[in-house]
Design a protein around this motif. Structure first.
Motif, mmCIF file in Angstrom:
data_model
loop_
_atom_site.group_PDB
_atom_site.id
_atom_site.type_symbol
_atom_site.label_atom_id
_atom_site.label_comp_id
_atom_site.label_asym_id
_atom_site.label_seq_id
_atom_site.Cartn_x
_atom_site.Cartn_y
_atom_site.Cartn_z
ATOM 1 N N THR A 103 29.795 39.267 26.588
ATOM 2 C CA THR A 103 30.484 39.135 25.303
ATOM 3 C C THR A 103 31.799 39.898 25.383
ATOM 4 O O THR A 103 31.872 40.969 25.998
ATOM 5 C CB THR A 103 29.656 39.706 24.133
ATOM 6 O OG1 THR A 103 29.095 40.964 24.515
ATOM 7 C CG2 THR A 103 28.518 38.772 23.762
ATOM 8 N N ALA A 104 32.812 39.330 24.759
ATOM 9 C CA ALA A 104 34.108 39.991 24.723
ATOM 10 C C ALA A 104 33.910 41.379 24.123
ATOM 11 O O ALA A 104 33.286 41.523 23.073
ATOM 12 C CB ALA A 104 35.086 39.173 23.882
ATOM 13 N N GLY A 105 34.402 42.387 24.813
ATOM 14 C CA GLY A 105 34.247 43.751 24.324
ATOM 15 C C GLY A 105 33.025 44.468 24.850
ATOM 16 O O GLY A 105 32.822 45.643 24.522
ATOM 17 N N ASP A 106 32.201 43.818 25.682
ATOM 18 C CA ASP A 106 31.049 44.552 26.243
ATOM 19 C C ASP A 106 31.538 45.612 27.237
ATOM 20 O O ASP A 106 32.742 45.736 27.490
ATOM 21 C CB ASP A 106 29.991 43.590 26.813
ATOM 22 C CG ASP A 106 30.428 42.884 28.106
ATOM 23 O OD1 ASP A 106 31.301 43.395 28.827
ATOM 24 O OD2 ASP A 106 29.853 41.807 28.386
ATOM 25 N N ALA A 107 30.617 46.369 27.791
ATOM 26 C CA ALA A 107 30.973 47.586 28.540
ATOM 27 C C ALA A 107 31.852 47.336 29.770
ATOM 28 O O ALA A 107 32.439 48.287 30.294
ATOM 29 C CB ALA A 107 29.694 48.331 28.952
ATOM 30 N N ALA A 108 31.954 46.095 30.223
ATOM 31 C CA ALA A 108 32.791 45.835 31.404
ATOM 32 C C ALA A 108 33.866 44.783 31.146
ATOM 33 O O ALA A 108 34.711 44.556 32.005
ATOM 34 C CB ALA A 108 31.929 45.384 32.578
ATOM 35 N N TRP A 109 33.822 44.136 30.013
ATOM 36 C CA TRP A 109 34.728 43.013 29.719
ATOM 37 C C TRP A 109 36.190 43.362 29.905
ATOM 38 O O TRP A 109 36.588 44.437 29.480
ATOM 39 C CB TRP A 109 34.501 42.557 28.271
ATOM 40 C CG TRP A 109 35.220 41.289 27.938
ATOM 41 C CD1 TRP A 109 36.467 41.174 27.390
ATOM 42 C CD2 TRP A 109 34.741 39.959 28.141
ATOM 43 N NE1 TRP A 109 36.793 39.849 27.252
ATOM 44 C CE2 TRP A 109 35.763 39.088 27.705
ATOM 45 C CE3 TRP A 109 33.556 39.422 28.664
ATOM 46 C CZ2 TRP A 109 35.620 37.696 27.762
ATOM 47 C CZ3 TRP A 109 33.424 38.059 28.721
ATOM 48 C CH2 TRP A 109 34.451 37.214 28.271
ATOM 49 N N PRO A 110 37.047 42.501 30.507
ATOM 50 C CA PRO A 110 36.706 41.202 31.101
ATOM 51 C C PRO A 110 36.343 41.311 32.579
ATOM 52 O O PRO A 110 36.265 40.290 33.254
ATOM 53 C CB PRO A 110 38.010 40.421 30.930
ATOM 54 C CG PRO A 110 39.069 41.465 31.144
ATOM 55 C CD PRO A 110 38.492 42.762 30.601
ATOM 56 N N ARG A 111 36.122 42.511 33.066
ATOM 57 C CA ARG A 111 35.770 42.659 34.479
ATOM 58 C C ARG A 111 34.330 42.185 34.705
ATOM 59 O O ARG A 111 33.619 41.855 33.767
ATOM 60 C CB ARG A 111 35.951 44.116 34.899
ATOM 61 C CG ARG A 111 37.444 44.530 34.952
ATOM 62 C CD ARG A 111 37.608 46.024 35.161
ATOM 63 N NE ARG A 111 37.029 46.778 34.047
ATOM 64 C CZ ARG A 111 35.926 47.507 34.103
ATOM 65 N NH1 ARG A 111 35.272 47.640 35.243
ATOM 66 N NH2 ARG A 111 35.472 48.123 33.036
ATOM 67 N N THR A 112 33.912 42.188 35.979
ATOM 68 C CA THR A 112 32.545 41.748 36.273
ATOM 69 C C THR A 112 31.580 42.921 36.110
ATOM 70 O O THR A 112 31.990 44.086 36.036
ATOM 71 C CB THR A 112 32.421 41.199 37.711
ATOM 72 O OG1 THR A 112 32.494 42.290 38.634
ATOM 73 C CG2 THR A 112 33.525 40.186 38.006
ATOM 74 N N VAL A 113 30.298 42.608 36.065
ATOM 75 C CA VAL A 113 29.279 43.652 35.917
ATOM 76 C C VAL A 113 28.995 44.372 37.226
ATOM 77 O O VAL A 113 28.389 45.438 37.220
ATOM 78 C CB VAL A 113 27.947 43.063 35.396
ATOM 79 C CG1 VAL A 113 28.144 42.492 33.997
ATOM 80 C CG2 VAL A 113 27.398 41.992 36.334
ATOM 81 N N TRP A 114 29.448 43.795 38.338
ATOM 82 C CA TRP A 114 28.997 44.337 39.626
ATOM 83 C C TRP A 114 29.674 45.644 40.004
ATOM 84 O O TRP A 114 29.173 46.367 40.861
ATOM 85 C CB TRP A 114 29.160 43.280 40.728
ATOM 86 C CG TRP A 114 28.287 42.110 40.435
ATOM 87 C CD1 TRP A 114 26.919 42.096 40.483
ATOM 88 C CD2 TRP A 114 28.694 40.808 39.995
ATOM 89 N NE1 TRP A 114 26.472 40.856 40.091
ATOM 90 C CE2 TRP A 114 27.527 40.046 39.802
ATOM 91 C CE3 TRP A 114 29.933 40.217 39.760
ATOM 92 C CZ2 TRP A 114 27.564 38.717 39.369
ATOM 93 C CZ3 TRP A 114 29.966 38.907 39.338
ATOM 94 C CH2 TRP A 114 28.782 38.170 39.150
#
Lengths: 143, 143
Positions: A103-114
């Protein structure tokens, strides 16, 4: 059931910090214990598979449909602006596919989770609840 | 040719910093101008597609086979310890799949390429040479 199915064993690094959701026709489905992102992992139950080319074309088509079903199930659980799908395997070679609801604004947005740093485990009971919700969403799907 | 094929237009953000390799049956194949990694991108030529679920099952199976063929072609060009495959789209929503040939010790190893900072363009003529090599590797494949 052929030998590659019988000999399948989940890599310990994938079972650590995840919970088992269920076995789909091809893949074992895991949910990562990271409350920052609804983050699921599909592991085709084929011993020795590292790359997509280690599956046959029918298995690959099945995996692709499992990715799509899983993505749609995640969307029923949580708000989601974009699904992120990745087969990386630089650290754990056993073939596995990440499917993450972003979701826009999540803990990594717009980067990847990795490359988003350390997981933040779910609070008491929430991981189990998410697992049951995801299982129910997948089991209620047609086909 | 249906309307979604006719209306397809490549997002400018994907054409910038890439070179066209060729059109496969479903996807336009691009090579990123980043000498750090052999980094190709498949863009299914279907207007409006953002998620895998925006393709039908046959198109998805085709895309999966194009990912595998591309991975094998990249492997013939360069040393490769692991293929990384990702459909992210947090910044450019148009459905596109990254296929990157990774080697232990490359500029981002073992992390992913997506958070690895700025591209390092190929030196004079090298991008065009890589494009021709990749095209030849794909065209020489059976089927």
């Amino acid at each position: 059931m052929n030998e590659r199915m019988l000999l399948f064993a989940l890599d310990e690094r994938l079972s650590t910090s995840t919970a088992l959701v269920l076995d789909l026709p091809l893949s074992r489905l895991l949910l990562r214990d990271d409350s920052r992102f609804p983050w699921a992992i599909l592991v085709p139950r084929r011993a020795g598979a590292v790359e997509l080319s280690d599956l046959d074309a029918l298995e690959r088509a099945t995996l692709t449909e499992e990715i799509v079903s899983l993505g749609e199930a995640l969307r029923t659980l949580v708000p989601c602006d974009k699904l992120n799908v990745g087969a990386i395997g630089n650290i754990v070679p056993q073939l596995h596919v990440h499917v993450v609801a972003r979701t826009a604004g999540d803990a990594a947005w717009p980067r990847t989770v990795w490359d988003a740093g350390r997981a933040v485990p779910y609070e008491d009971g929430m991981l189990g609840q998410r697992v049951r919700q995801l299982r129910a969403a997948l089991e209620s799907r047609p086909g």
